[in-house]
Design an enzyme around this catalytic site. Sequence first.
Site, PDB file in Angstrom:
ATOM      1  N   ASP A 129       0.853  -1.187   0.000  1.00 23.30           N
ATOM      2  CA  ASP A 129       0.000   0.000   0.000  1.00 23.30           C
ATOM      3  C   ASP A 129       0.890   1.238   0.000  1.00 23.30           C
ATOM      4  O   ASP A 129       1.898   1.304   0.706  1.00 23.30           O
ATOM      5  CB  ASP A 129      -0.892  -0.015   1.240  1.00 23.30           C
ATOM      6  CG  ASP A 129      -2.032   0.988   1.140  1.00 23.30           C
ATOM      7  OD1 ASP A 129      -3.194   0.544   1.082  1.00 23.30           O
ATOM      8  OD2 ASP A 129      -1.766   2.216   1.144  1.00 23.30           O
ATOM      9  N   ASN A 151     -12.800  -3.111   2.770  1.00 22.35           N
ATOM     10  CA  ASN A 151     -13.733  -2.004   2.960  1.00 22.35           C
ATOM     11  C   ASN A 151     -14.733  -1.996   1.808  1.00 22.35           C
ATOM     12  O   ASN A 151     -14.336  -2.109   0.646  1.00 22.35           O
ATOM     13  CB  ASN A 151     -12.966  -0.673   3.009  1.00 22.35           C
ATOM     14  CG  ASN A 151     -12.070  -0.567   4.229  1.00 22.35           C
ATOM     15  OD1 ASN A 151     -12.449  -0.984   5.313  1.00 22.35           O
ATOM     16  ND2 ASN A 151     -10.873  -0.037   4.049  1.00 22.35           N
ATOM     17  N   GLN A 154     -14.181   2.813   1.650  1.00 24.14           N
ATOM     18  CA  GLN A 154     -13.612   2.330   0.382  1.00 24.14           C
ATOM     19  C   GLN A 154     -13.303   3.515  -0.519  1.00 24.14           C
ATOM     20  O   GLN A 154     -14.192   4.314  -0.839  1.00 24.14           O
ATOM     21  CB  GLN A 154     -14.587   1.376  -0.323  1.00 24.14           C
ATOM     22  CG  GLN A 154     -13.974   0.803  -1.602  1.00 24.14           C
ATOM     23  CD  GLN A 154     -14.874  -0.197  -2.327  1.00 24.14           C
ATOM     24  OE1 GLN A 154     -16.005  -0.457  -1.923  1.00 24.14           O
ATOM     25  NE2 GLN A 154     -14.351  -0.763  -3.406  1.00 24.14           N
ATOM     26  N   SER A 155     -12.039   3.634  -0.932  1.00 15.72           N
ATOM     27  CA  SER A 155     -11.630   4.765  -1.774  1.00 15.72           C
ATOM     28  C   SER A 155     -11.219   4.340  -3.178  1.00 15.72           C
ATOM     29  O   SER A 155     -11.127   5.179  -4.066  1.00 15.72           O
ATOM     30  CB  SER A 155     -10.486   5.532  -1.106  1.00 15.72           C
ATOM     31  OG  SER A 155      -9.367   4.691  -0.933  1.00 15.72           O
ATOM     32  N   HIS A 198     -10.189  -5.197  -3.071  1.00 17.61           N
ATOM     33  CA  HIS A 198      -8.845  -5.395  -2.511  1.00 17.61           C
ATOM     34  C   HIS A 198      -8.977  -5.804  -1.058  1.00 17.61           C
ATOM     35  O   HIS A 198      -9.833  -5.299  -0.330  1.00 17.61           O
ATOM     36  CB  HIS A 198      -7.975  -4.142  -2.635  1.00 17.61           C
ATOM     37  CG  HIS A 198      -8.630  -2.880  -2.168  1.00 17.61           C
ATOM     38  ND1 HIS A 198      -9.574  -2.211  -2.915  1.00 17.61           N
ATOM     39  CD2 HIS A 198      -8.486  -2.149  -1.031  1.00 17.61           C
ATOM     40  CE1 HIS A 198      -9.978  -1.129  -2.266  1.00 17.61           C
ATOM     41  NE2 HIS A 198      -9.337  -1.078  -1.112  1.00 17.61           N
ATOM     42  N   HIS A 236      -6.903  -5.701   2.348  1.00 17.80           N
ATOM     43  CA  HIS A 236      -5.741  -5.174   3.056  1.00 17.80           C
ATOM     44  C   HIS A 236      -5.198  -6.293   3.953  1.00 17.80           C
ATOM     45  O   HIS A 236      -5.972  -6.925   4.685  1.00 17.80           O
ATOM     46  CB  HIS A 236      -6.136  -4.019   3.982  1.00 17.80           C
ATOM     47  CG  HIS A 236      -6.697  -2.814   3.288  1.00 17.80           C
ATOM     48  ND1 HIS A 236      -5.955  -1.674   3.091  1.00 17.80           N
ATOM     49  CD2 HIS A 236      -7.935  -2.559   2.773  1.00 17.80           C
ATOM     50  CE1 HIS A 236      -6.713  -0.756   2.488  1.00 17.80           C
ATOM     51  NE2 HIS A 236      -7.912  -1.267   2.292  1.00 17.80           N
TER      52      HIS A 236
END
Length: 114
Positions: A30, A87, A94-95, A100, A102
């Site tokens: 990340d 997320n 969630q962006s 995905h 983490h």
Amino acid sequence: MSSCIFCRIAAGEAPADVVYQDDRAVALRDRHPRAPVHILVIPRRHIANLLALLDEDEALVGHLLGVANRVARDAGVAESGFRVVANVNRDAGQSVDHLHFHVLGGRPMGWPPG
Ligand code: DGP
């Protein structure tokens, strides 16, 4: 060219610190790490998030979680402990709209998450 940054990374069109990859998945560090170990496990195929999974993606999700185990072991946090987080949508933060997981480890973590 896709506008999705994780699609571009998976296709090798954008730079990333990739720690593992195979025909279905990519694991990368990340860029804003929240723990000493912070790796993202993504499918190569564009899937917006967990809600967008289809019945036929069951094996893919199992594979992604297997990759999460693998990178946690390789990063040396399997024994000390790690967290796997996905997320989904706004309230969860969630962006990036590409599924995905983490993988976070290398320090004690609080519960519940903030
Ligand atoms: P989330 O908030 O759950 O959607 O997490 C998205 C994560 O992706 C966030 O921790 C930052 C990371 N990220 C976003 N863009 C990039 C990128 O271009 N490269 C890398 N390595 N990480 C990214």
